[in-house]
Design an enzyme around this catalytic site. Structure first.
Site, PDB file in Angstrom:
ATOM      1  N   SER A   1     -13.824 -30.358 -19.238  1.00  0.00           N
ATOM      2  CA  SER A   1     -14.045 -29.138 -18.473  1.00  0.00           C
ATOM      3  C   SER A   1     -14.432 -27.975 -19.403  1.00  0.00           C
ATOM      4  O   SER A   1     -15.429 -28.057 -20.104  1.00  0.00           O
ATOM      5  CB  SER A   1     -12.788 -28.835 -17.641  1.00  0.00           C
ATOM      6  OG  SER A   1     -13.040 -27.850 -16.690  1.00  0.00           O
TER       7      SER A   1
ATOM      8  N   ASP B   1     -16.230 -34.315  -7.989  1.00  0.00           N
ATOM      9  CA  ASP B   1     -15.462 -33.360  -8.798  1.00  0.00           C
ATOM     10  C   ASP B   1     -15.293 -32.109  -7.950  1.00  0.00           C
ATOM     11  O   ASP B   1     -16.272 -31.527  -7.502  1.00  0.00           O
ATOM     12  CB  ASP B   1     -16.245 -33.060 -10.089  1.00  0.00           C
ATOM     13  CG  ASP B   1     -15.519 -32.147 -11.058  1.00  0.00           C
ATOM     14  OD1 ASP B   1     -14.770 -31.256 -10.607  1.00  0.00           O
ATOM     15  OD2 ASP B   1     -15.729 -32.302 -12.280  1.00  0.00           O
TER      16      ASP B   1
ATOM     17  N   HIS C   1     -11.964 -34.451 -11.166  1.00  0.00           N
ATOM     18  CA  HIS C   1     -12.259 -33.578 -12.303  1.00  0.00           C
ATOM     19  C   HIS C   1     -11.490 -33.928 -13.579  1.00  0.00           C
ATOM     20  O   HIS C   1     -12.061 -34.032 -14.658  1.00  0.00           O
ATOM     21  CB  HIS C   1     -12.000 -32.117 -11.924  1.00  0.00           C
ATOM     22  CG  HIS C   1     -12.349 -31.158 -13.017  1.00  0.00           C
ATOM     23  ND1 HIS C   1     -13.640 -31.021 -13.500  1.00  0.00           N
ATOM     24  CD2 HIS C   1     -11.579 -30.309 -13.767  1.00  0.00           C
ATOM     25  CE1 HIS C   1     -13.655 -30.123 -14.469  1.00  0.00           C
ATOM     26  NE2 HIS C   1     -12.416 -29.687 -14.651  1.00  0.00           N
TER      27      HIS C   1
END
Length: 247
Positions: free
Chosen positions: A97, A194, A224
């Site tokens: 991320s 996601d 995610h």
């Protein structure tokens, strides 16, 4: 500003000195090292020197994070990079991320980085843009624990500071603009489902970095936080195989 908050159990940095090849591992926005520990431990087991820093303002309390800026998060990663540089001849980086955003930033600013592995990396999240106009709101709902695997919980904040969302928006914009400055080999792993970072971010990264060697891999059975999800072992195996090619 000094933090008056204790570090949450499980959010501590992971540091293990190994051989002359290092891996810098970065967690994401509002998250902790807990999300990246399986990877960090797997890399250490392979003999790498590994440093997974706790990003400033993370792993304590969301009011602590509210006080930090994106430059503080970069500084946390730069500190880990300096530690690895003293001990290693070659350094790789892996990030989830915003950790992937940080890996992109580092690759653009440290061309000597051998290769990067990005897991659901973020360079544009349109759903966050509306936060720029919020004036009298300090905190939003949590964004952590987007995980498909039952019973698995990410150690992440239960609230998201509005000030911090504004910081990550600025940081993503900065990183997006510097993608063409990245020339190192890149492994781009993404979850087609996601709920935090739009999956097309991985294609944007793939299309805009200048790397000759770049691979994009789908993680079909994860959301995610794929590093704690069904595809965890695949991420570890693909990343290790990719890094081995460039040692």
């Amino acid at each position: 500003m000094m933090s008056n908050f204790d570090v949450l159990p499980g959010a501590e940095p992971f540091i293990q000195e190994g051989g002359k090849v290092g891996v810098l591992v970065s967690h994401g926005f509002t998250g902790t090292t807990q999300s990246m520990r399986p990877l960090a431990e797997a890399f250490a087991k392979e003999g790498y020197s590994v440093y997974a820093p706790r990003l400033k303002g993370h792993g304590t309390h969301y009011e602590d994070m509210e006080q930090t800026r994106y430059q503080d998060w970069i500084a946390s990663v730069e500190e880990a990079y300096a530690w690895l540089s003293e001990r290693c001849d070659k350094i790789f980086m892996a990030g989830l991320s915003m950790g992937g955003t940080l890996a992109l930033y580092m690759a653009a600013n440290h061309p000597e980085i051998r290769a990067i592995s990005l897991i659901n990396a973020a360079v544009e999240v349109p759903a966050m843009e509306g936060v720029k106009d919020l004036q009298d709101v300090r905190f939003l709902d949590a964004i952590g624990s987007d995980i498909k695997k039952p019973g698995i919980v990410e150690l992440a904040y239960e609230k998201t500071p509005v000030a911090s969302v504004k910081e990550i928006l600025n940081f993503m914009e900065l990183t997006h603009k510097s993608l063409n400055a990245i020339h190192c080999p890149a492994l781009i792993l993404f979850s087609p489902e996601d709920h935090v970072v739009p999956p097309n971010n991985s294609q944007i990264i793939f299309d805009h970095i200048s790397s000759d060697e770049k691979n994009i891999i789908e993680l079909p059975d994860s959301y995610h936080v794929a590093t704690l999800d069904h595809d965890q072992q695949r991420i570890i195996d693909e990343t290790l195989a990719f890094f081995h090619k460039f040692e």
